[in-house]
Design a protein around this motif. Structure first.
Motif, PDB file in Angstrom:
ATOM      1  N   TYR A 234       0.680  -1.343   0.112  1.00  0.00           N
ATOM      2  CA  TYR A 234      -0.011   0.008  -0.035  1.00  0.00           C
ATOM      3  C   TYR A 234       0.829   1.497  -0.339  1.00  0.00           C
ATOM      4  CZ  TYR A 234      -3.684  -3.236   1.409  1.00  0.00           C
ATOM      5  OH  TYR A 234      -4.673  -4.733   1.925  1.00  0.00           O
ATOM      6  N   VAL A 235       2.263   1.061   1.193  1.00  0.00           N
ATOM      7  CA  VAL A 235       3.344   2.306  -0.028  1.00  0.00           C
ATOM      8  C   VAL A 235       3.314   2.620  -0.695  1.00  0.00           C
ATOM      9  CG1 VAL A 235       4.763   3.614   2.030  1.00  0.00           C
ATOM     10  CG2 VAL A 235       2.988   2.005   3.305  1.00  0.00           C
TER      11      VAL A 235
ATOM     12  N   LEU B 134       1.102   9.937  -4.823  1.00  0.00           N
ATOM     13  CA  LEU B 134       1.205  10.666  -4.730  1.00  0.00           C
ATOM     14  C   LEU B 134       2.489  11.367  -3.864  1.00  0.00           C
ATOM     15  CD1 LEU B 134      -1.407   9.679  -1.767  1.00  0.00           C
ATOM     16  CD2 LEU B 134      -1.428  10.964  -3.878  1.00  0.00           C
ATOM     17  N   GLY B 135       3.618  10.361  -4.642  1.00  0.00           N
ATOM     18  CA  GLY B 135       5.058  10.713  -4.463  1.00  0.00           C
ATOM     19  C   GLY B 135       5.811  12.004  -5.731  1.00  0.00           C
TER      20      GLY B 135
ATOM     21  N   ASN C 179       3.982   8.633 -14.353  1.00  0.00           N
ATOM     22  CA  ASN C 179       2.916   8.094 -14.292  1.00  0.00           C
ATOM     23  C   ASN C 179       3.329   6.500 -14.572  1.00  0.00           C
ATOM     24  OD1 ASN C 179       1.465   9.507 -12.944  1.00  0.00           O
ATOM     25  ND2 ASN C 179       0.687  10.755 -14.375  1.00  0.00           N
ATOM     26  N   ARG C 180       4.106   6.338 -15.827  1.00  0.00           N
ATOM     27  CA  ARG C 180       4.775   5.014 -16.652  1.00  0.00           C
ATOM     28  C   ARG C 180       5.022   3.806 -15.557  1.00  0.00           C
ATOM     29  NH1 ARG C 180       9.379   3.445 -19.359  1.00  0.00           N
ATOM     30  NH2 ARG C 180       7.916   2.155 -21.248  1.00  0.00           N
TER      31      ARG C 180
END
Length: 64
Positions: free
Chosen positions: A17-18, A25-26, A31-32
């Motif tokens: 999850y992290v 969110l980092g 995104n790729r």
């Protein structure tokens, strides 16, 4: 729902999850890479589910 499922989804998978949150969110966002990672995790999940279901299906179709 059994206690084992709560342990697996609530404690054991916390690093996953992290990692997912960090990808989306980092900063800096990539995104790729996040999409590739999610695709790999989905493929592993599908392989595990199929690995668990297929032997059950064959046992039902061809009783041993």
């Amino acid at each position: 729902m059994s206690m084992g499922l709560w342990v697996i989804f609530g404690i054991v998978l916390v690093p996953l999850y992290v990692t997912l949150l960090g990808w989306f969110l980092g900063k800096p966002r990539d995104n790729r890479t996040a999409a590739i990672g999610v695709g790999v995790m989905a493929a592993l999940l599908l392989a595990m589910v199929l690995g668990a279901v297929i032997p059950i299906a064959f046992q039902v179709i061809i009783p041993g």
